[in-house]
Write an enzyme that holds these catalytic residues in place. Structure first.
Site, short mmCIF file in Angstrom:
data_model
loop_
_atom_site.label_atom_id
_atom_site.label_comp_id
_atom_site.label_asym_id
_atom_site.label_seq_id
_atom_site.Cartn_x
_atom_site.Cartn_y
_atom_site.Cartn_z
N GLU A 163 0.52 -1.22 -0.12
CA GLU A 163 -0.29 0.15 0.21
C GLU A 163 0.79 1.55 -0.20
O GLU A 163 0.83 1.82 0.75
CB GLU A 163 -1.27 0.42 1.10
CG GLU A 163 -1.91 -1.10 0.79
CD GLU A 163 -3.32 -1.10 2.18
OE1 GLU A 163 -2.90 -0.06 3.06
OE2 GLU A 163 -3.94 -1.94 1.83
N GLU A 358 -4.61 -9.13 1.17
CA GLU A 358 -5.33 -8.33 2.44
C GLU A 358 -7.06 -8.20 1.87
O GLU A 358 -7.37 -7.57 1.27
CB GLU A 358 -4.73 -6.78 3.06
CG GLU A 358 -3.92 -6.99 3.62
CD GLU A 358 -3.18 -5.69 4.12
OE1 GLU A 358 -4.14 -4.79 4.79
OE2 GLU A 358 -2.10 -5.81 3.99
C1 BGC Z 1 -2.83 -2.76 6.40
C2 BGC Z 1 -2.50 -2.56 7.28
C3 BGC Z 1 -4.05 -2.55 7.86
C4 BGC Z 1 -5.00 -2.93 7.87
C5 BGC Z 1 -6.53 -1.98 8.39
C6 BGC Z 1 -4.05 -2.16 5.44
O1 BGC Z 1 -4.41 -0.78 4.97
O2 BGC Z 1 -2.19 -2.87 5.04
O3 BGC Z 1 -1.13 -2.52 7.81
O4 BGC Z 1 -3.89 -2.68 9.47
O5 BGC Z 1 -5.07 -2.34 6.29
O6 BGC Z 1 -5.96 -1.30 8.52
#
Ligand code: BGC
Length: 451
Positions: A163, A358
């Protein structure tokens, strides 16, 4: 069609969010260590000094992953644990930690996915200007080359950046994240360009130093908008809403095409070049060639998106959400369709296999009177999102894997420990881990989708 038999079902974490051991065994400072130690930046002045103590408990954590049937683990390396000053002298104890972690994962049948940079920038390099310094390209590619030289005999999957929108935007545009600065557009675009060059230089250096064939991708944050209806007009409006560059302002940081077109297509998007021209650094064809080194997959961090309809003159319009529409604890909208349409749009434009690096949600999880952690909202969320992802697969998108954020509750950046994203609950006083109901649900999902 559904998911392939070898689909990679994983979980994800990041170094600063879980490791702790901030000053142990020769680790150097990073910008998050410093930022959190200055009062006022983080909710209740929490910090990652101990976090989930994963540095000391990684074996227990890997065992838990194994028990939960997890096939792959995406973690990040703390750059300053390996190079305390960012460059130069290497820290053998830091190397040993990651080497042991990789061995432990492989011994338990879990495939490592290594993120090189998930925001914890070495403080010593920050003092030299960080991403604003043109040398940052070489600093990063040297670090990347070393990681691959050290671990690619065993680990084959790598992600350069997590990101960039956040580690530039939240960190230098609105100052909510370390190092907490607000700089002007010129500096912002210079940093963006250096980050993209650093990515390309790293890909080159990694391929040159790999001990076997490795796979490399990157993980932008994708606000994956989706069409209100499946009419041509709404789909086209959504495509534009996703890929058009935003006018100057906060939106520029989230322009997907600005970050991804250079890497995959070898050029910046025309509309952005026009809108941002007075602030852009010199961009040469050599730069673009470096940035667009071939990569193996397109990683996407996807949490939500906006519903889009074609409005006047077919321009994209956001559809207002109804009062009471579902939200997670952190107040992010629950929009399952983003996990179908995000991969569809990205695969269409970038023509690379997709990995969801993610996806997940924060909830108000507590230990119930029966000693368990019941999180029906998360189960429902995951179920809905994964069914949408399956539709993307059915529509022909080559999706290789899915990494749930997060394996365990952890340090949620500016929110400290107040947001729980894990499928494993962490009691921060005792460091006891309790798999939540969703962890068992995910286990069953994996079992029933891995043939
Ligand atoms: C990030 C994580 C973060 C997650 C939840 C993503 O933007 O890569 O590090 O904890 O989202 O906010």
């Amino acid at each position: 069609m559904s998911f392939k038999k070898d689909f990679v079902w994983g979980v994800a974490t990041a170094s600063y969010q879980i490791e702790g051991a901030w000053d142990k065994d020769g680790k150097g400072l990073n910008i998050w260590d410093v930022f959190c130690h200055e009062p006022g930046h983080i909710t209740e002045n929490h910090n990652g000094d101990i976090a989930c103590d994963h540095y000391n408990r990684y074996k227990e954590d890997v065992q838990l992953m194994k028990e939960l049937g997890i096939k792959a683990y995406r973690f990040s390396i703390s750059w300053s644990r390996i190079f305390p000053n960012g460059t130069g002298q290497i820290n053998e104890k830091g190397v040993k930690f990651y080497s042991d972690l990789i061995d432990e994962l492989l011994a338990n049948g879990i495939e490592p996915y290594i993120t090189l940079f998930h925001w914890d920038y070495p403080y010593q390099l920050h003092k030299k200007g960080g991403w604003l310094n043109d040398d940052s390209v070489e600093w990063f590619s040297n670090y990347a080359a070393k990681v691959v030289e050290l671990f690619s005999d065993r680990a084959v999957n790598y992600i350069t950046f997590n990101e960039p929108q956040c580690f530039i935007g939240l960190a230098y545009f609105n100052g909510a994240h370390a190092p907490g600065l607000k700089v002007g557009y010129k500096d912002i675009f210079q940093m963006c360009h250096n980050v993209l060059k650093a990515h390309g230089a790293a890909v080159k250096a990694m391929r040159a130093n790999a001990k076997q064939k490795i796979k490399i991708g990157f993980s932008p944050a994708v606000e994956a908008n989706y069409p209100a209806t499946e009419t041509f007009k709404d789909i086209e409006a959504t495509r534009r809403a996703i890929f058009n560059c935003a006018p100057l302002g906060w939106g520029i940081m989230w322009s997907i095409a600005w970050w991804c077109d250079p890497i995959v297509l070898g050029c910046y998007p025309k509309d952005g070049l026009e809108m941002y021209k007075e602030y852009l650094p010199e961009i040469t064809s050599e730069d673009m060639e470096l940035i667009s080194q071939p990569i193996d997959f397109f990683g996407m961090n996807v949490y939500n998106g906006k519903e889009i309809a074609a409005g006047d003159s077919d321009n994209p319009e956001f559809v207002k959400r109804k009062p009471g529409s579902p939200k997670t604890a952190i107040q992010w909208s629950v929009t399952p369709k983003c996990l179908q349409w995000g991969p569809r749009f990205m695969a269409e434009r970038y023509k690379l296999p997709i990995i969801i690096t993610e996806n997940g949600m924060s909830a108000h999880d507590t230990v119930s009177i029966d000693g368990k952690v019941h999180d029906p909202n998360r189960i429902d969320f995951l179920n809905r999102y994964l069914l949408e992802l399956e539709k993307a697969v059915d529509a022909g998108v080559d999706v290789l894997g899915y990494f749930l954020w997060s394996f365990m509750d952890n340090f949620e950046w500016a929110y400290g420990y107040t947001e729980r994203f894990g499928i494993v609950y962490v009691d921060y006083d005792t460091q006891v881990r309790i798999p939540k109901d969703s962890a068992y649900w995910y286990k069953e999902w994996i079992e029933s989708h891995n043939g």
